[in-house]
Design a protein around this motif. Structure first.
Motif, PDB file in Angstrom:
ATOM      1  N   ARG A 295       0.849  -1.196   0.000  1.00 23.11           N
ATOM      2  CA  ARG A 295       0.000   0.000   0.000  1.00 23.11           C
ATOM      3  C   ARG A 295       0.883   1.244   0.000  1.00 23.11           C
ATOM      4  NH1 ARG A 295      -5.135  -0.495  -1.802  1.00 23.11           N
ATOM      5  NH2 ARG A 295      -6.258  -2.196  -0.792  1.00 23.11           N
ATOM      6  N   ARG A 296       1.332   1.643  -1.181  1.00 28.70           N
ATOM      7  CA  ARG A 296       2.226   2.795  -1.298  1.00 28.70           C
ATOM      8  C   ARG A 296       1.568   4.077  -0.826  1.00 28.70           C
ATOM      9  NH1 ARG A 296       4.896   6.154  -0.528  1.00 28.70           N
ATOM     10  NH2 ARG A 296       6.563   7.179  -1.683  1.00 28.70           N
ATOM     11  N   TRP A 297       0.249   4.187  -0.919  1.00 25.04           N
ATOM     12  CA  TRP A 297      -0.439   5.446  -0.635  1.00 25.04           C
ATOM     13  C   TRP A 297      -1.126   5.462   0.733  1.00 25.04           C
ATOM     14  CZ3 TRP A 297      -0.004   2.973  -5.276  1.00 25.04           C
ATOM     15  CH2 TRP A 297       0.593   3.696  -6.310  1.00 25.04           C
ATOM     16  N   LYS A 298      -0.792   4.511   1.600  1.00 23.40           N
ATOM     17  CA  LYS A 298      -1.443   4.475   2.907  1.00 23.40           C
ATOM     18  C   LYS A 298      -0.980   5.655   3.771  1.00 23.40           C
ATOM     19  CE  LYS A 298       1.901   1.212   4.919  1.00 23.40           C
ATOM     20  NZ  LYS A 298       2.033  -0.162   5.488  1.00 23.40           N
ATOM     21  N   ARG A 299      -1.804   5.991   4.747  1.00 22.43           N
ATOM     22  CA  ARG A 299      -1.604   7.125   5.654  1.00 22.43           C
ATOM     23  C   ARG A 299      -1.741   8.474   4.971  1.00 22.43           C
ATOM     24  NH1 ARG A 299       3.219   4.189   6.695  1.00 22.43           N
ATOM     25  NH2 ARG A 299       2.814   2.483   8.139  1.00 22.43           N
ATOM     26  N   ALA A 300      -2.089   8.466   3.690  1.00 25.41           N
ATOM     27  CA  ALA A 300      -2.276   9.735   2.973  1.00 25.41           C
ATOM     28  C   ALA A 300      -3.690   9.771   2.406  1.00 25.41           C
ATOM     29  CB  ALA A 300      -1.242   9.876   1.868  1.00 25.41           C
ATOM     30  N   GLY A 301      -4.614   9.194   3.170  1.00 23.37           N
ATOM     31  CA  GLY A 301      -6.001   9.137   2.717  1.00 23.37           C
ATOM     32  C   GLY A 301      -6.378   7.854   2.028  1.00 23.37           C
ATOM     33  N   GLU A 302      -5.405   6.895   1.963  1.00 25.56           N
ATOM     34  CA  GLU A 302      -5.656   5.609   1.328  1.00 25.56           C
ATOM     35  C   GLU A 302      -5.868   4.537   2.396  1.00 25.56           C
ATOM     36  OE1 GLU A 302      -5.909   5.157  -1.874  1.00 25.56           O
ATOM     37  OE2 GLU A 302      -5.301   7.147  -2.547  1.00 25.56           O
ATOM     38  N   PRO A 303      -6.540   3.444   2.072  1.00 22.00           N
ATOM     39  CA  PRO A 303      -6.690   2.346   3.025  1.00 22.00           C
ATOM     40  C   PRO A 303      -5.337   1.718   3.323  1.00 22.00           C
ATOM     41  CG  PRO A 303      -7.488   1.691   0.864  1.00 22.00           C
ATOM     42  CD  PRO A 303      -7.261   3.172   0.816  1.00 22.00           C
ATOM     43  N   SER A 304      -5.153   1.199   4.537  1.00 22.96           N
ATOM     44  CA  SER A 304      -3.867   0.650   4.958  1.00 22.96           C
ATOM     45  C   SER A 304      -3.803  -0.861   4.862  1.00 22.96           C
ATOM     46  CB  SER A 304      -3.543   1.086   6.400  1.00 22.96           C
ATOM     47  OG  SER A 304      -4.561   0.633   7.272  1.00 22.96           O
ATOM     48  N   CYS A 305      -4.869  -1.495   4.476  1.00 22.93           N
ATOM     49  CA  CYS A 305      -4.825  -2.954   4.393  1.00 22.93           C
ATOM     50  C   CYS A 305      -5.799  -3.432   3.338  1.00 22.93           C
ATOM     51  CB  CYS A 305      -5.142  -3.586   5.749  1.00 22.93           C
ATOM     52  SG  CYS A 305      -6.788  -3.192   6.384  1.00 22.93           S
TER      53      CYS A 305
END
Length: 305
Positions: A295-305
């Motif tokens: 998940r390259r885009w997690k913590r930036a409004g993307e799902p983390s899992c």
């Protein structure tokens, strides 16, 4: 709780890697692709993450001037990605068991002059790369070709045997490992001695450790370590990537990236963004060679899992 690999599991793991290592060289490509197909079935969650990542970025990539990929759908790109991962896995098995000389010797290196020019500075070198192609092979082939070791900055694997396997393989080919936890002093020490480090800068980091940039049209957190260390030491930053062309792997070295003069947070962000463009351009040019399964885009409004 950290999983511990018990002795029986360790033996099984060793035998499986040995089985991959003793395959005839001509079998690596077909067998690796078959292994990759099996991985896609067994690692269903990772395959879904890859397809979702590709689906959300595909419109951006298709508008990029470097887009020439004949694969049309996220599913097709993900299928080819897993085939490449399967081939990389068998290559890594051979490398781990000391049978990788032919693999390393078959790597083509383009842009050697950029390395030679950076070497003349005698301030060490920071290779900026990503999880592209067989990234383990990139470091090993570089070390063998130029006769100098590279210290690879890596995260310690949760599985202790897997961690030992990767570390042993790197040491076997005269490279070293610097683990991210508390690794800054080691990195500075290597560069002070005119050594070489490699940093994979294309995974999501925590906000306190990075800066927010655009990656393939979407916001993502990126490490700023290579920029901070480059400023502190004066070591040249040389982007380097590896991709597949049929049965051959190709390493491409780019000219040194010149850091901006602005040392503020905004200036650092601009440099991190500029370095990330190299990874972005790689993903567009070789979409099946980039590691879409995290998940390259997690913590930036993307799902983390």
């Amino acid at each position: 709780m950290k999983r511990i690999l018990w002795p029986a599991q360790t033996a099984l793991f060793y035998l499986l890697t040995l089985a991959g290592a003793i395959l005839p060289a001509s079998f690596i490509q077909p067998a690796g692709k078959a292994v990759g197909g099996l991985m896609a079935l067994l690692l269903l969650k990772r395959r879904r993450i890859a397809i979702d990542n590709i689906r959300q970025t595909l419109p951006f990539m298709k508008q990029h001037p470097d887009w020439t990929c004949p694969l049309e759908t996220p599913e097709e790109i993900a299928r080819e990605l897993f085939r490449h991962l399967g081939v990389s896995l068998l290559e890594t098995c051979r490398l781990y068991h000391g049978r990788g000389d032919a693999i390393i010797g078959g790597v083509e290196i383009r842009g050697r002059e950029h390395y030679e020019r950076a070497r003349e500075r005698h301030k060490g070198i920071i290779f900026v790369t990503g999880h592209c192609g067989n990234w383990e092979l990139l470091a090993l082939a570089f070390s063998r070709t130029f006769g100098t070791s590279m210290s690879v900055v890596a995260r310690r694997q949760n599985n202790p045997y897997l961690n030992t396997m990767v570390e042993t393989m790197r040491l076997h080919y005269n490279n070293k490992v610097i683990y991210k936890d508390g690794g800054l002093r080691q990195m500075l020490g290597v560069l002070k001695k005119d050594g070489i480090i490699g940093i994979l800068g294309d995974q999501a980091v925590f906000p306190e450790d990075g800066t927010l940039i655009d990656v393939l049209g979407r916001k993502a957190w990126a490490t700023k370590a290579q920029v901070v260390i480059g400023r502190k030491t004066g070591a040249p930053l040389v982007p380097a990537f590896i991709h597949r062309e049929g049965a051959k792997s190709v390493i491409t070295l780019y000219p040194e990236y010149e850091l901006g003069s602005d040392t503020s947070d905004e200036g650092i962000q601009r440099d991190v963004q500029a370095l990330s463009r190299y990874v972005e351009n790689f993903a567009v040019a070789h979409p099946a060679d980039w590691y879409w399964v995290h998940r390259r885009w997690k913590r930036a409004g993307e799902p983390s899992c």
